[in-house]
Write a protein that holds these residues in place. Structure first.
Motif, PDB file in Angstrom:
ATOM      1  N   THR A 107    -112.779  87.842  -9.365  1.00  0.00           N
ATOM      2  CA  THR A 107    -112.222  86.579  -9.840  1.00  0.00           C
ATOM      3  C   THR A 107    -110.698  86.655  -9.916  1.00  0.00           C
ATOM      4  OG1 THR A 107    -114.221  86.164 -11.160  1.00  0.00           O
ATOM      5  CG2 THR A 107    -112.266  84.869 -11.700  1.00  0.00           C
ATOM      6  N   GLY A 108    -110.185  87.763 -10.424  1.00  0.00           N
ATOM      7  CA  GLY A 108    -108.736  87.937 -10.495  1.00  0.00           C
ATOM      8  C   GLY A 108    -108.094  87.917  -9.124  1.00  0.00           C
ATOM      9  N   LEU A 109    -108.735  88.589  -8.160  1.00  0.00           N
ATOM     10  CA  LEU A 109    -108.204  88.612  -6.792  1.00  0.00           C
ATOM     11  C   LEU A 109    -108.266  87.234  -6.147  1.00  0.00           C
ATOM     12  CD1 LEU A 109    -109.754  91.968  -5.503  1.00  0.00           C
ATOM     13  CD2 LEU A 109    -107.413  91.561  -6.275  1.00  0.00           C
ATOM     14  N   LEU A 110    -109.338  86.495  -6.415  1.00  0.00           N
ATOM     15  CA  LEU A 110    -109.468  85.152  -5.859  1.00  0.00           C
ATOM     16  C   LEU A 110    -108.420  84.215  -6.467  1.00  0.00           C
ATOM     17  CD1 LEU A 110    -110.901  83.054  -4.147  1.00  0.00           C
ATOM     18  CD2 LEU A 110    -112.567  82.758  -6.002  1.00  0.00           C
ATOM     19  N   CYS A 111    -108.244  84.283  -7.773  1.00  0.00           N
ATOM     20  CA  CYS A 111    -107.242  83.437  -8.440  1.00  0.00           C
ATOM     21  C   CYS A 111    -105.850  83.716  -7.874  1.00  0.00           C
ATOM     22  CB  CYS A 111    -107.243  83.695  -9.946  1.00  0.00           C
ATOM     23  SG  CYS A 111    -108.675  83.004 -10.822  1.00  0.00           S
ATOM     24  N   ALA A 112    -105.532  84.991  -7.686  1.00  0.00           N
ATOM     25  CA  ALA A 112    -104.220  85.364  -7.158  1.00  0.00           C
ATOM     26  C   ALA A 112    -104.029  84.825  -5.740  1.00  0.00           C
ATOM     27  CB  ALA A 112    -104.067  86.882  -7.174  1.00  0.00           C
ATOM     28  N   ALA A 113    -105.068  84.942  -4.902  1.00  0.00           N
ATOM     29  CA  ALA A 113    -104.968  84.480  -3.511  1.00  0.00           C
ATOM     30  C   ALA A 113    -104.834  82.965  -3.445  1.00  0.00           C
ATOM     31  CB  ALA A 113    -106.200  84.940  -2.727  1.00  0.00           C
ATOM     32  N   LEU A 114    -105.610  82.252  -4.254  1.00  0.00           N
ATOM     33  CA  LEU A 114    -105.563  80.787  -4.223  1.00  0.00           C
ATOM     34  C   LEU A 114    -104.266  80.258  -4.830  1.00  0.00           C
ATOM     35  CD1 LEU A 114    -109.274  79.975  -5.064  1.00  0.00           C
ATOM     36  CD2 LEU A 114    -108.074  79.434  -2.946  1.00  0.00           C
ATOM     37  N   TRP A 115    -103.774  80.925  -5.851  1.00  0.00           N
ATOM     38  CA  TRP A 115    -102.499  80.505  -6.433  1.00  0.00           C
ATOM     39  C   TRP A 115    -101.377  80.691  -5.414  1.00  0.00           C
ATOM     40  CZ3 TRP A 115    -101.264  77.556 -10.316  1.00  0.00           C
ATOM     41  CH2 TRP A 115     -99.937  77.511 -10.736  1.00  0.00           C
ATOM     42  N   SER A 116    -101.438  81.779  -4.662  1.00  0.00           N
ATOM     43  CA  SER A 116    -100.452  82.024  -3.612  1.00  0.00           C
ATOM     44  C   SER A 116    -100.502  80.916  -2.562  1.00  0.00           C
ATOM     45  CB  SER A 116    -100.718  83.388  -2.957  1.00  0.00           C
ATOM     46  OG  SER A 116     -99.872  83.596  -1.854  1.00  0.00           O
ATOM     47  N   GLU A 117    -101.707  80.503  -2.178  1.00  0.00           N
ATOM     48  CA  GLU A 117    -101.857  79.429  -1.208  1.00  0.00           C
ATOM     49  C   GLU A 117    -101.365  78.097  -1.761  1.00  0.00           C
ATOM     50  OE1 GLU A 117    -103.279  78.809   2.270  1.00  0.00           O
ATOM     51  OE2 GLU A 117    -101.997  80.549   1.950  1.00  0.00           O
ATOM     52  N   TYR A 118    -101.608  77.855  -3.047  1.00  0.00           N
ATOM     53  CA  TYR A 118    -101.152  76.608  -3.682  1.00  0.00           C
ATOM     54  C   TYR A 118     -99.627  76.530  -3.670  1.00  0.00           C
ATOM     55  CZ  TYR A 118    -100.217  73.191  -7.369  1.00  0.00           C
ATOM     56  OH  TYR A 118     -99.746  72.136  -8.088  1.00  0.00           O
ATOM     57  N   GLU A 119     -98.971  77.635  -4.033  1.00  0.00           N
ATOM     58  CA  GLU A 119     -97.511  77.672  -4.044  1.00  0.00           C
ATOM     59  C   GLU A 119     -96.954  77.517  -2.627  1.00  0.00           C
ATOM     60  OE1 GLU A 119     -95.311  77.853  -6.612  1.00  0.00           O
ATOM     61  OE2 GLU A 119     -97.062  77.469  -7.871  1.00  0.00           O
ATOM     62  N   ALA A 120     -97.601  78.167  -1.663  1.00  0.00           N
ATOM     63  CA  ALA A 120     -97.152  78.049  -0.279  1.00  0.00           C
ATOM     64  C   ALA A 120     -97.303  76.612   0.209  1.00  0.00           C
ATOM     65  CB  ALA A 120     -97.965  78.989   0.613  1.00  0.00           C
ATOM     66  N   GLY A 121     -98.382  75.946  -0.192  1.00  0.00           N
ATOM     67  CA  GLY A 121     -98.591  74.541   0.183  1.00  0.00           C
ATOM     68  C   GLY A 121     -97.515  73.641  -0.396  1.00  0.00           C
ATOM     69  N   LYS A 122     -97.132  73.870  -1.639  1.00  0.00           N
ATOM     70  CA  LYS A 122     -96.074  73.077  -2.259  1.00  0.00           C
ATOM     71  C   LYS A 122     -94.754  73.264  -1.522  1.00  0.00           C
ATOM     72  CE  LYS A 122     -96.037  74.190  -6.608  1.00  0.00           C
ATOM     73  NZ  LYS A 122     -95.661  74.104  -8.044  1.00  0.00           N
ATOM     74  N   GLN A 123     -94.475  74.491  -1.120  1.00  0.00           N
ATOM     75  CA  GLN A 123     -93.227  74.754  -0.395  1.00  0.00           C
ATOM     76  C   GLN A 123     -93.219  74.059   0.962  1.00  0.00           C
ATOM     77  OE1 GLN A 123     -92.624  78.981  -0.193  1.00  0.00           O
ATOM     78  NE2 GLN A 123     -92.434  79.204  -2.408  1.00  0.00           N
ATOM     79  N   ARG A 124     -94.389  74.025   1.615  1.00  0.00           N
ATOM     80  CA  ARG A 124     -94.462  73.349   2.911  1.00  0.00           C
ATOM     81  C   ARG A 124     -94.202  71.851   2.770  1.00  0.00           C
ATOM     82  NH1 ARG A 124     -98.754  77.119   3.798  1.00  0.00           N
ATOM     83  NH2 ARG A 124    -100.328  75.613   3.124  1.00  0.00           N
ATOM     84  N   VAL A 125     -94.741  71.275   1.700  1.00  0.00           N
ATOM     85  CA  VAL A 125     -94.512  69.844   1.451  1.00  0.00           C
ATOM     86  C   VAL A 125     -93.034  69.581   1.185  1.00  0.00           C
ATOM     87  CG1 VAL A 125     -94.981  67.935  -0.133  1.00  0.00           C
ATOM     88  CG2 VAL A 125     -96.852  69.394   0.637  1.00  0.00           C
ATOM     89  N   GLU A 126     -92.407  70.457   0.397  1.00  0.00           N
ATOM     90  CA  GLU A 126     -90.983  70.291   0.100  1.00  0.00           C
ATOM     91  C   GLU A 126     -90.133  70.386   1.357  1.00  0.00           C
ATOM     92  OE1 GLU A 126     -90.068  73.224  -2.787  1.00  0.00           O
ATOM     93  OE2 GLU A 126     -91.221  72.271  -4.403  1.00  0.00           O
ATOM     94  N   LEU A 127     -90.537  71.254   2.283  1.00  0.00           N
ATOM     95  CA  LEU A 127     -89.750  71.463   3.497  1.00  0.00           C
ATOM     96  C   LEU A 127     -90.017  70.404   4.567  1.00  0.00           C
ATOM     97  CD1 LEU A 127     -90.030  75.353   3.899  1.00  0.00           C
ATOM     98  CD2 LEU A 127     -87.969  74.054   3.349  1.00  0.00           C
ATOM     99  N   TYR A 128     -91.301  70.028   4.692  1.00  0.00           N
ATOM    100  CA  TYR A 128     -91.670  69.183   5.834  1.00  0.00           C
ATOM    101  C   TYR A 128     -92.181  67.804   5.443  1.00  0.00           C
ATOM    102  CZ  TYR A 128     -91.562  73.841   7.881  1.00  0.00           C
ATOM    103  OH  TYR A 128     -91.185  75.106   8.261  1.00  0.00           O
ATOM    104  N   GLY A 129     -92.193  67.490   4.161  1.00  0.00           N
ATOM    105  CA  GLY A 129     -92.664  66.179   3.744  1.00  0.00           C
ATOM    106  C   GLY A 129     -94.134  66.206   3.377  1.00  0.00           C
TER     107      GLY A 129
END
Length: 223
Positions: A107-129
């Motif tokens: 569960t800890g590993l899954l939370c860490a991986a999904l949180w990383s993906e969530y943050e990466a998704g936010k950065q993509r939106v900020e960069l590309y709309g």
């Protein structure tokens, strides 16, 4: 505590557990070698006649220098052996976790991986709309080894959703699914989102942590 910090603590705990006994044995061996070389140097000096005193002294000094080199090599070899052991035993203990402890780690590993993906998704939106429509519809697949998939797969998703109650991760939790594929790993998990894979297998995590923790483990073993 995340799955990654649990693994880190396990590595450091194993180093602490093994340090005292191994160092005591190394100290005894170094003392034996020191006494042996000291006796050799003394015998060389005492057995030499007056004419050879200078040469005997030089030989005795070289003997003492050799003793220091041998001691240093013993300690370096021991340090490498103990660091290897700390990581190997910790990895074995992590890989052999069962029941609730194993579920919490996953569960800890899954939370860490999904949180990383969530943050990466936010950065993509900020960069590309706006978020890409195809990306927004893709699921997050959890790949586990067969044993974990059969025993803990469904429980892992439920435990993950329980852990993140009240935390903002967008719509990611609704798109998390257990993959029909089985991962060829030694514990941990792989998260797949479209063409992206986050490898949080035990083997990959240990390979990632070792360069970062070796100095700390060495300080514990050889303070």
């Amino acid at each position: 505590m995340t799955g990654l910090s649990k693994i880190t603590d396990k590595i450091l705990d194993e180093a602490r557990r093994d340090a005292a006994l191994k160092l005591a044995g190394a100290d005894a061996e170094c003392k034996r070698i020191s006494e042996e070389y000291a006796a050799k140097a003394k015998n060389i000096t005492e057995s030499a006649n007056a004419a050879a005193k200078g040469e005997a002294t030089e030989i005795a000094l070289r003997t003492r220098a050799a003793e220091k080199t041998v001691r240093k090599n013993i300690m370096l070899g021991l340090q490498a052996e103990m660091i290897d052991r700390a990581f190997e035993v910790a990895k074995k203990e992590i890989s052999e976790l069962e029941g609730e402890a194993r579920l919490e780690l996953l569960t800890g590993l899954l939370c860490a991986a999904l949180w990383s993906e969530y943050e990466a998704g936010k950065q993509r939106v900020e960069l590309y709309g706006e978020q890409d429509a195809e990306d927004a519809e893709q699921v997050y697949e959890i790949l586990l080894e067969k044993r974990d998939r059969d025993k803990l797969g469904d429980a892992l998703i439920k435990n993950f959703k329980r852990k993140i109650v009240g935390k903002d991760m967008g719509d990611i939790p609704e798109r998390v699914v257990l993959s029909s594929d089985v991962a060829d790993i030694d514990g941990g998990l792989i998260l797949r989102h479209g063409s992206v894979e986050i490898n949080n297998s035990v083997q990959t995590i240990f390979a990632y942590l070792r360069p970062k923790l070796e100095a700390e483990v060495a300080k514990i073993l050889f303070p």
